[in-house]
Design a protein around this motif. Structure first.
Motif, short mmCIF file in Angstrom:
data_model
loop_
_atom_site.label_atom_id
_atom_site.label_comp_id
_atom_site.label_asym_id
_atom_site.label_seq_id
_atom_site.Cartn_x
_atom_site.Cartn_y
_atom_site.Cartn_z
N UNK A 22 61.72 125.70 -25.99
CA UNK A 22 61.24 124.76 -27.07
C UNK A 22 59.69 125.01 -27.48
N UNK A 23 59.13 124.88 -28.55
CA UNK A 23 57.88 124.80 -28.95
C UNK A 23 56.88 124.40 -27.75
N UNK A 24 55.66 125.17 -27.82
CA UNK A 24 54.75 124.73 -26.84
C UNK A 24 53.63 124.03 -27.50
N UNK A 25 52.69 123.23 -26.91
CA UNK A 25 51.38 122.79 -27.64
C UNK A 25 50.47 123.87 -28.29
N UNK A 26 50.04 123.56 -29.40
CA UNK A 26 48.88 124.25 -29.89
C UNK A 26 47.71 123.51 -30.05
N UNK A 27 46.89 124.19 -30.94
CA UNK A 27 45.49 123.74 -31.02
C UNK A 27 45.40 122.33 -31.55
N UNK A 28 46.36 122.02 -32.66
CA UNK A 28 46.67 121.00 -33.33
C UNK A 28 46.86 119.76 -32.41
N UNK A 29 47.62 119.97 -31.27
CA UNK A 29 47.78 118.85 -30.31
C UNK A 29 46.42 118.50 -29.61
N UNK A 30 45.34 119.48 -29.29
CA UNK A 30 44.24 119.42 -28.79
C UNK A 30 43.32 118.47 -29.75
N UNK A 31 43.59 118.90 -31.23
CA UNK A 31 42.68 118.13 -32.29
C UNK A 31 42.99 116.75 -32.09
N UNK A 32 44.62 116.46 -32.11
CA UNK A 32 44.99 114.86 -31.93
C UNK A 32 44.23 114.29 -30.85
N UNK A 33 44.10 114.74 -29.70
CA UNK A 33 43.46 114.38 -28.41
C UNK A 33 41.86 113.79 -29.12
N UNK A 34 41.21 115.00 -29.43
CA UNK A 34 39.90 114.74 -29.63
C UNK A 34 39.69 113.75 -30.87
N UNK A 35 40.33 113.76 -31.93
CA UNK A 35 40.36 112.59 -32.81
C UNK A 35 40.47 111.10 -32.23
N UNK A 36 41.54 111.07 -31.63
CA UNK A 36 41.91 109.71 -30.71
C UNK A 36 40.87 109.15 -29.89
N UNK A 37 40.39 110.09 -29.12
CA UNK A 37 38.96 109.60 -28.17
C UNK A 37 37.95 109.17 -29.09
N UNK A 38 37.55 110.33 -30.03
CA UNK A 38 36.48 109.88 -30.74
C UNK A 38 36.71 108.46 -31.55
N UNK A 39 37.68 108.25 -31.92
CA UNK A 39 38.09 107.11 -32.79
C UNK A 39 37.85 105.68 -31.83
N UNK A 40 38.54 106.25 -30.62
CA UNK A 40 38.44 104.74 -29.54
C UNK A 40 37.09 104.57 -29.23
N UNK A 41 36.26 105.53 -29.08
CA UNK A 41 35.01 105.21 -28.41
C UNK A 41 34.07 104.88 -29.60
N UNK A 42 34.16 105.08 -30.83
CA UNK A 42 33.15 104.91 -32.05
C UNK A 42 34.00 104.03 -32.89
N UNK A 43 35.20 103.88 -32.98
CA UNK A 43 35.82 102.81 -34.03
C UNK A 43 35.91 103.56 -35.35
N UNK A 44 35.34 104.80 -35.60
CA UNK A 44 35.40 105.36 -36.94
C UNK A 44 36.09 106.75 -36.66
N UNK A 45 36.73 107.12 -37.78
CA UNK A 45 37.48 108.74 -37.99
C UNK A 45 36.69 109.69 -37.53
N UNK A 46 36.86 110.81 -36.71
CA UNK A 46 36.36 111.91 -36.75
C UNK A 46 36.24 112.79 -38.08
N UNK A 47 35.41 113.35 -38.40
CA UNK A 47 35.18 113.94 -39.59
C UNK A 47 35.07 115.54 -39.62
#
Length: 417
Positions: free
Chosen positions: A220-245
Protein backbone atom coordinates in the motif's frame (compact mmCIF):
# COMPACT_ATOMS: atom_id res chain seq x y z
CA UNK A 1 30.80 22.93 -29.18
CA UNK A 2 32.63 19.60 -29.42
CA UNK A 3 29.78 17.86 -27.55
CA UNK A 4 27.18 19.25 -29.95
CA UNK A 5 29.24 18.21 -32.97
CA UNK A 6 29.60 14.71 -31.58
CA UNK A 7 25.84 14.37 -31.22
CA UNK A 8 25.26 15.76 -34.68
CA UNK A 9 27.61 13.28 -36.32
CA UNK A 10 25.98 10.38 -34.50
CA UNK A 11 22.58 11.07 -36.06
CA UNK A 12 21.64 8.85 -38.94
CA UNK A 13 19.99 10.67 -41.86
CA UNK A 14 17.33 7.93 -41.78
CA UNK A 15 16.54 8.46 -38.09
CA UNK A 16 13.15 10.18 -37.83
CA UNK A 17 13.03 13.43 -35.91
CA UNK A 18 10.38 13.35 -33.16
CA UNK A 19 7.77 16.05 -32.70
CA UNK A 20 7.04 14.90 -29.14
CA UNK A 21 8.73 14.53 -25.76
CA UNK A 22 8.20 12.19 -22.82
CA UNK A 23 7.86 13.10 -19.13
CA UNK A 24 8.33 10.07 -16.90
CA UNK A 25 7.46 9.84 -13.24
CA UNK A 26 9.90 7.55 -11.40
CA UNK A 27 8.38 5.89 -8.31
CA UNK A 28 5.60 3.54 -9.33
CA UNK A 29 6.41 3.89 -13.04
CA UNK A 30 10.08 2.88 -13.37
CA UNK A 31 10.80 1.53 -9.90
CA UNK A 32 9.13 0.39 -6.68
CA UNK A 33 11.54 1.48 -3.98
CA UNK A 34 14.90 0.15 -5.22
CA UNK A 35 13.37 -2.52 -7.47
CA UNK A 36 13.16 -1.94 -11.22
CA UNK A 37 9.71 -2.56 -12.67
CA UNK A 38 10.37 -5.13 -15.47
CA UNK A 39 8.34 -3.19 -18.04
CA UNK A 40 10.74 -0.24 -17.68
CA UNK A 41 13.60 -2.28 -19.13
CA UNK A 42 11.42 -3.22 -22.11
CA UNK A 43 10.37 0.41 -22.63
CA UNK A 44 13.91 1.80 -22.58
CA UNK A 45 15.13 -0.74 -25.10
CA UNK A 46 12.76 1.05 -27.51
CA UNK A 47 13.74 4.56 -26.38
CA UNK A 48 17.52 4.22 -26.73
CA UNK A 49 19.37 3.44 -29.95
CA UNK A 50 22.40 1.18 -30.43
CA UNK A 51 24.73 4.10 -29.62
CA UNK A 52 23.08 4.70 -26.24
CA UNK A 53 21.26 7.86 -27.30
CA UNK A 54 17.58 8.58 -26.77
CA UNK A 55 15.52 8.57 -29.97
CA UNK A 56 13.09 11.07 -28.41
CA UNK A 57 13.65 13.77 -25.78
CA UNK A 58 13.01 12.37 -22.28
CA UNK A 59 12.77 14.08 -18.89
CA UNK A 60 12.31 12.32 -15.56
CA UNK A 61 9.97 14.33 -13.34
CA UNK A 62 9.95 13.23 -9.72
CA UNK A 63 8.48 14.78 -6.61
CA UNK A 64 11.38 13.42 -4.59
CA UNK A 65 13.46 16.19 -3.07
CA UNK A 66 16.03 14.53 -0.83
CA UNK A 67 19.02 14.55 -3.18
CA UNK A 68 20.72 16.52 -5.95
CA UNK A 69 19.70 16.17 -9.61
CA UNK A 70 23.08 14.62 -10.43
CA UNK A 71 22.64 12.01 -7.71
CA UNK A 72 19.22 11.04 -9.05
CA UNK A 73 20.60 10.92 -12.62
CA UNK A 74 23.37 8.56 -11.47
CA UNK A 75 20.81 6.35 -9.72
CA UNK A 76 18.65 6.19 -12.85
CA UNK A 77 21.66 5.43 -15.06
CA UNK A 78 22.58 2.52 -12.81
CA UNK A 79 19.04 1.14 -12.53
CA UNK A 80 18.05 1.54 -16.21
CA UNK A 81 21.44 0.75 -17.72
CA UNK A 82 21.37 3.83 -19.97
CA UNK A 83 23.25 7.13 -19.58
CA UNK A 84 21.10 9.81 -17.92
CA UNK A 85 22.33 13.38 -17.35
CA UNK A 86 21.18 15.79 -14.65
CA UNK A 87 19.63 17.94 -17.39
CA UNK A 88 17.12 15.13 -17.93
CA UNK A 89 16.00 15.16 -14.28
CA UNK A 90 13.58 17.45 -12.46
CA UNK A 91 13.38 17.16 -8.70
CA UNK A 92 10.52 18.81 -6.82
CA UNK A 93 12.95 21.55 -5.74
CA UNK A 94 14.38 22.26 -9.22
CA UNK A 95 12.13 25.32 -9.90
CA UNK A 96 13.51 27.02 -6.77
CA UNK A 97 16.42 28.26 -8.89
CA UNK A 98 13.93 30.73 -10.41
CA UNK A 99 13.06 32.31 -7.04
CA UNK A 100 16.05 34.63 -7.09
CA UNK A 101 14.51 37.22 -4.77
CA UNK A 102 15.07 34.77 -1.88
CA UNK A 103 18.56 33.60 -2.85
CA UNK A 104 20.37 36.26 -0.79
CA UNK A 105 18.04 36.04 2.22
CA UNK A 106 18.41 33.80 5.26
CA UNK A 107 16.23 30.73 4.70
CA UNK A 108 15.55 27.80 7.02
CA UNK A 109 15.25 24.48 5.18
CA UNK A 110 13.39 21.33 6.19
CA UNK A 111 13.68 17.81 4.80
CA UNK A 112 16.17 14.98 4.86
CA UNK A 113 19.36 14.18 3.03
CA UNK A 114 21.92 16.87 2.15
CA UNK A 115 19.45 19.76 2.57
CA UNK A 116 22.13 22.46 2.90
CA UNK A 117 23.90 21.27 -0.25
CA UNK A 118 20.61 21.05 -2.15
CA UNK A 119 19.65 24.58 -1.09
CA UNK A 120 22.99 26.00 -2.21
CA UNK A 121 22.82 24.05 -5.46
CA UNK A 122 19.54 25.76 -6.43
CA UNK A 123 20.89 29.21 -5.59
CA UNK A 124 20.41 29.99 -1.88
CA UNK A 125 23.42 31.70 -0.29
CA UNK A 126 22.44 31.98 3.39
CA UNK A 127 20.94 28.73 4.66
CA UNK A 128 20.27 27.21 8.08
CA UNK A 129 18.82 23.77 8.77
CA UNK A 130 16.37 22.49 11.35
CA UNK A 131 19.28 20.70 13.05
CA UNK A 132 21.22 23.96 13.32
CA UNK A 133 18.19 25.63 14.95
CA UNK A 134 17.72 22.74 17.35
CA UNK A 135 21.38 22.82 18.40
CA UNK A 136 21.28 26.57 18.94
CA UNK A 137 17.97 26.50 20.82
CA UNK A 138 17.93 23.15 22.68
CA UNK A 139 14.87 24.07 24.76
CA UNK A 140 12.57 24.22 21.73
CA UNK A 141 12.46 20.51 20.86
CA UNK A 142 10.74 18.82 23.81
CA UNK A 143 8.55 15.97 22.50
CA UNK A 144 11.17 13.22 22.78
CA UNK A 145 12.02 13.05 26.50
CA UNK A 146 15.34 11.34 25.73
CA UNK A 147 16.48 14.31 23.63
CA UNK A 148 15.56 17.00 26.11
CA UNK A 149 18.53 18.89 27.58
CA UNK A 150 19.54 17.53 30.98
CA UNK A 151 20.34 20.95 32.38
CA UNK A 152 18.82 24.39 31.74
CA UNK A 153 20.55 26.05 28.84
CA UNK A 154 20.63 29.26 26.86
CA UNK A 155 20.97 29.64 23.08
CA UNK A 156 24.35 28.26 22.06
CA UNK A 157 24.75 30.37 18.92
CA UNK A 158 22.66 33.35 17.93
CA UNK A 159 21.48 32.49 14.44
CA UNK A 160 20.46 35.27 12.04
CA UNK A 161 16.80 36.17 11.74
CA UNK A 162 15.03 33.81 9.38
CA UNK A 163 13.53 35.55 6.33
CA UNK A 164 11.79 32.57 4.69
CA UNK A 165 11.17 28.85 5.15
CA UNK A 166 11.76 26.25 2.43
CA UNK A 167 10.27 22.75 2.75
CA UNK A 168 12.10 20.23 0.54
CA UNK A 169 10.38 17.03 1.63
CA UNK A 170 9.23 14.91 4.51
CA UNK A 171 11.68 14.98 7.45
CA UNK A 172 12.67 12.04 9.64
CA UNK A 173 11.54 13.52 12.98
CA UNK A 174 8.20 15.09 12.15
CA UNK A 175 7.59 16.36 15.68
CA UNK A 176 10.88 18.29 15.71
CA UNK A 177 10.37 19.89 12.32
CA UNK A 178 6.71 20.74 12.95
CA UNK A 179 7.59 22.38 16.27
CA UNK A 180 10.51 24.44 14.97
CA UNK A 181 8.78 25.52 11.76
CA UNK A 182 5.80 26.72 13.81
CA UNK A 183 8.23 28.49 16.17
CA UNK A 184 9.87 30.33 13.27
CA UNK A 185 6.54 31.29 11.69
CA UNK A 186 5.03 32.55 14.96
CA UNK A 187 8.11 34.60 15.94
CA UNK A 188 8.53 36.17 12.50
CA UNK A 189 11.90 34.43 12.22
CA UNK A 190 13.29 35.66 15.55
CA UNK A 191 13.53 32.62 17.82
CA UNK A 192 14.60 34.74 20.81
CA UNK A 193 11.04 36.14 20.89
CA UNK A 194 7.86 34.51 22.22
CA UNK A 195 5.09 33.39 19.90
CA UNK A 196 2.94 36.10 18.37
CA UNK A 197 0.06 34.12 16.85
CA UNK A 198 -1.82 37.29 15.87
CA UNK A 199 -0.97 40.60 14.29
CA UNK A 200 2.26 39.77 12.43
CA UNK A 201 2.58 39.00 8.72
CA UNK A 202 3.46 35.40 7.95
CA UNK A 203 6.99 34.68 6.73
CA UNK A 204 7.24 33.50 3.11
CA UNK A 205 6.88 29.71 2.92
CA UNK A 206 7.95 27.72 -0.15
CA UNK A 207 7.07 24.03 -0.31
CA UNK A 208 8.22 21.29 -2.67
CA UNK A 209 6.46 17.96 -3.25
CA UNK A 210 2.76 17.85 -2.41
CA UNK A 211 2.35 14.06 -2.74
CA UNK A 212 0.05 12.83 0.01
CA UNK A 213 1.33 9.29 -0.60
CA UNK A 214 3.85 7.46 -2.77
CA UNK A 215 4.50 3.86 -3.75
CA UNK A 216 7.50 1.91 -2.49
CA UNK A 217 7.95 -1.88 -2.04
CA UNK A 218 5.02 -2.18 0.41
CA UNK A 219 1.62 -3.34 -0.83
CA UNK A 220 0.00 0.00 0.00
CA UNK A 221 1.13 3.62 -0.52
CA UNK A 222 3.31 5.32 2.13
CA UNK A 223 3.04 8.84 3.62
CA UNK A 224 4.59 11.58 1.48
CA UNK A 225 5.49 15.21 2.07
CA UNK A 226 1.88 16.17 1.36
CA UNK A 227 0.90 14.39 4.57
CA UNK A 228 3.49 16.44 6.48
CA UNK A 229 2.04 19.62 4.95
CA UNK A 230 -1.46 18.61 6.08
CA UNK A 231 -0.12 18.34 9.65
CA UNK A 232 1.66 21.70 9.44
CA UNK A 233 -1.35 23.50 7.96
CA UNK A 234 -3.73 22.16 10.59
CA UNK A 235 -1.44 22.92 13.54
CA UNK A 236 -0.89 26.47 12.28
CA UNK A 237 -4.60 27.08 11.78
CA UNK A 238 -5.48 25.56 15.17
CA UNK A 239 -3.05 27.93 16.90
CA UNK A 240 -3.68 31.11 14.90
CA UNK A 241 -7.19 30.66 13.54
CA UNK A 242 -6.02 31.53 10.02
CA UNK A 243 -4.86 29.48 7.03
CA UNK A 244 -1.18 28.89 6.43
CA UNK A 245 -0.17 30.65 3.20
CA UNK A 246 2.44 29.55 0.68
CA UNK A 247 4.62 31.82 -1.42
CA UNK A 248 4.84 28.96 -3.89
CA UNK A 249 4.10 25.25 -4.21
CA UNK A 250 6.46 23.23 -6.38
CA UNK A 251 6.61 19.73 -7.72
CA UNK A 252 3.77 17.99 -9.50
CA UNK A 253 0.98 19.04 -10.05
CA UNK A 254 2.31 22.64 -10.01
CA UNK A 255 2.50 24.23 -13.45
CA UNK A 256 5.95 25.59 -12.59
CA UNK A 257 7.31 22.05 -12.71
CA UNK A 258 5.82 21.40 -16.15
CA UNK A 259 7.10 24.72 -17.50
CA UNK A 260 10.58 23.65 -16.42
CA UNK A 261 10.12 20.15 -17.91
CA UNK A 262 9.01 21.58 -21.26
CA UNK A 263 12.08 23.82 -21.26
CA UNK A 264 14.39 20.82 -20.71
CA UNK A 265 12.63 18.87 -23.50
CA UNK A 266 13.14 21.85 -25.81
CA UNK A 267 16.79 22.10 -24.78
CA UNK A 268 17.42 18.43 -25.59
CA UNK A 269 15.93 18.85 -29.06
CA UNK A 270 18.21 21.87 -29.66
CA UNK A 271 21.28 19.95 -28.48
CA UNK A 272 20.47 17.15 -30.90
CA UNK A 273 20.00 19.76 -33.65
CA UNK A 274 16.51 18.50 -34.39
CA UNK A 275 14.92 21.15 -36.55
CA UNK A 276 11.26 20.34 -36.01
CA UNK A 277 9.68 21.93 -32.90
CA UNK A 278 8.48 19.65 -30.11
CA UNK A 279 4.73 20.28 -30.10
CA UNK A 280 3.37 17.39 -28.00
CA UNK A 281 4.28 16.21 -24.51
CA UNK A 282 3.23 12.91 -22.96
CA UNK A 283 3.28 12.64 -19.16
CA UNK A 284 3.35 9.08 -17.81
CA UNK A 285 2.61 8.57 -14.13
CA UNK A 286 0.93 6.40 -11.50
CA UNK A 287 -0.77 9.04 -9.35
CA UNK A 288 -4.05 10.69 -10.32
CA UNK A 289 -3.64 13.62 -7.95
CA UNK A 290 -0.13 14.59 -9.04
CA UNK A 291 0.88 13.10 -12.39
CA UNK A 292 -2.49 13.18 -14.12
CA UNK A 293 -3.79 16.35 -12.46
CA UNK A 294 -0.52 18.18 -13.26
CA UNK A 295 -0.34 17.06 -16.88
CA UNK A 296 -3.97 17.98 -17.50
CA UNK A 297 -3.55 21.33 -15.74
CA UNK A 298 -0.54 22.14 -17.94
CA UNK A 299 -2.45 21.00 -21.03
CA UNK A 300 -5.23 23.42 -20.05
CA UNK A 301 -2.65 26.20 -19.79
CA UNK A 302 -1.28 25.37 -23.26
CA UNK A 303 -4.78 25.34 -24.75
CA UNK A 304 -5.63 28.69 -23.18
CA UNK A 305 -2.33 30.15 -24.34
CA UNK A 306 -3.15 29.07 -27.89
CA UNK A 307 -6.64 30.51 -27.53
CA UNK A 308 -5.26 33.91 -26.50
CA UNK A 309 -3.47 34.01 -29.83
CA UNK A 310 -6.81 33.37 -31.51
CA UNK A 311 -9.51 35.54 -29.81
CA UNK A 312 -12.30 33.62 -31.53
CA UNK A 313 -11.23 30.47 -29.68
CA UNK A 314 -11.15 32.01 -26.19
CA UNK A 315 -14.85 31.49 -25.52
CA UNK A 316 -14.72 27.91 -26.79
CA UNK A 317 -11.76 26.95 -24.56
CA UNK A 318 -13.22 28.74 -21.54
CA UNK A 319 -16.48 26.87 -21.95
CA UNK A 320 -14.66 23.54 -22.30
CA UNK A 321 -12.32 24.03 -19.36
CA UNK A 322 -14.41 26.16 -17.05
CA UNK A 323 -11.60 28.70 -16.83
CA UNK A 324 -10.42 31.79 -18.62
CA UNK A 325 -7.08 32.22 -16.89
CA UNK A 326 -3.75 30.63 -17.67
CA UNK A 327 -2.88 29.74 -14.08
CA UNK A 328 -5.94 29.06 -11.91
CA UNK A 329 -5.12 30.30 -8.43
CA UNK A 330 -1.60 31.27 -9.53
CA UNK A 331 0.27 34.52 -9.18
CA UNK A 332 1.02 36.79 -12.13
CA UNK A 333 4.49 37.37 -10.67
CA UNK A 334 5.29 33.65 -10.89
CA UNK A 335 3.78 33.49 -14.39
CA UNK A 336 6.04 36.26 -15.69
CA UNK A 337 9.02 34.85 -13.78
CA UNK A 338 9.08 31.50 -15.56
CA UNK A 339 8.45 33.14 -18.93
CA UNK A 340 11.48 35.40 -18.49
CA UNK A 341 13.64 32.53 -17.23
CA UNK A 342 12.59 29.75 -19.60
CA UNK A 343 11.15 31.51 -22.68
CA UNK A 344 7.84 30.55 -24.23
CA UNK A 345 6.96 26.89 -24.81
CA UNK A 346 6.90 25.27 -28.22
CA UNK A 347 4.53 22.54 -26.98
CA UNK A 348 0.83 22.94 -27.69
CA UNK A 349 -0.42 19.90 -25.77
CA UNK A 350 0.42 17.71 -22.77
CA UNK A 351 -1.33 14.34 -22.78
CA UNK A 352 -1.67 12.25 -19.62
CA UNK A 353 -1.18 8.48 -19.39
CA UNK A 354 -1.87 6.53 -16.19
CA UNK A 355 -0.05 3.27 -15.43
CA UNK A 356 -1.21 0.61 -12.97
CA UNK A 357 2.14 -0.30 -11.42
CA UNK A 358 2.15 2.22 -8.56
CA UNK A 359 -0.25 4.29 -6.47
CA UNK A 360 -3.14 3.69 -8.87
CA UNK A 361 -3.95 0.02 -9.02
CA UNK A 362 -7.48 -0.97 -10.01
CA UNK A 363 -6.95 -4.61 -8.89
CA UNK A 364 -8.92 -5.54 -11.95
CA UNK A 365 -8.64 -5.50 -15.70
CA UNK A 366 -7.68 -2.14 -17.14
CA UNK A 367 -10.91 -0.33 -18.15
CA UNK A 368 -11.26 0.11 -21.88
CA UNK A 369 -13.06 3.42 -21.41
CA UNK A 370 -11.01 5.92 -19.38
CA UNK A 371 -13.95 8.33 -19.19
CA UNK A 372 -16.08 6.06 -17.01
CA UNK A 373 -13.43 4.92 -14.52
CA UNK A 374 -12.80 7.75 -12.04
CA UNK A 375 -15.61 10.27 -11.85
CA UNK A 376 -16.04 10.39 -8.11
CA UNK A 377 -13.13 10.04 -5.73
CA UNK A 378 -11.70 11.42 -2.52
CA UNK A 379 -9.46 14.35 -3.45
CA UNK A 380 -5.91 13.61 -2.28
CA UNK A 381 -4.46 16.72 -3.86
CA UNK A 382 -3.13 19.70 -1.93
CA UNK A 383 -5.50 22.06 -0.14
CA UNK A 384 -4.70 24.94 -2.52
CA UNK A 385 -5.55 22.96 -5.67
CA UNK A 386 -9.28 22.77 -6.26
CA UNK A 387 -10.77 19.44 -7.18
CA UNK A 388 -11.85 19.32 -10.80
CA UNK A 389 -13.00 15.91 -12.09
CA UNK A 390 -11.73 16.77 -15.57
CA UNK A 391 -8.20 17.20 -14.26
CA UNK A 392 -7.97 13.72 -12.73
CA UNK A 393 -9.24 11.93 -15.84
CA UNK A 394 -6.26 10.36 -17.65
CA UNK A 395 -6.14 10.53 -21.40
CA UNK A 396 -5.29 6.81 -21.40
CA UNK A 397 -4.93 4.04 -18.84
CA UNK A 398 -2.41 1.30 -19.60
CA UNK A 399 -0.91 -1.51 -17.58
CA UNK A 400 2.69 -0.29 -17.50
CA UNK A 401 5.34 1.97 -19.02
CA UNK A 402 6.08 -0.43 -21.89
CA UNK A 403 2.45 -0.26 -23.02
CA UNK A 404 2.56 3.52 -22.63
CA UNK A 405 5.57 3.85 -24.94
CA UNK A 406 3.95 1.54 -27.53
CA UNK A 407 0.76 3.63 -27.42
CA UNK A 408 2.66 6.90 -27.85
CA UNK A 409 4.73 5.61 -30.78
CA UNK A 410 1.54 4.35 -32.41
CA UNK A 411 -0.28 7.66 -31.94
CA UNK A 412 2.67 9.66 -33.23
CA UNK A 413 3.31 7.17 -36.09
CA UNK A 414 6.90 7.12 -34.89
CA UNK A 415 9.12 4.22 -35.95
CA UNK A 416 12.71 4.53 -34.71
CA UNK A 417 15.34 3.10 -37.03
Amino acid sequence: MQFTLCISLSLSPLQPQPRFGLLFDIDGVLVRGRMLIPAAKVAFEKLVDSQGQFVVPVVFVTNAGNCLRQTKADQLSHILGVPITQDQVIMSHSPLRMFKKFHEKCVMVSGQGPVLEIAKNVGFKNVISIDMVRESYPLLDMVDHNRRPKLPSSPVVNLPKVDAVVLFGEPVRWETNLQLIIDVLLTNGNLNSPHQPHGIPQLPLLACNMDLMWMAEANSPRFGHGTFLVCLENIYKKITGIDLKYEALMGKPSELTYHFAEYLIRSQAMQRQWKLPITSLYAIGDNLMTDIYGANLYNRFLEERAARKNPKAVAKVAAATGSSTAMPGGEEEIDSMWESELALPSATSCKSILVCTGVYNPNAEVPSDANRCIKETVFHGHRDFRFDPALVEPGHIVQDIAEAVDLIFQQEKFVPQ
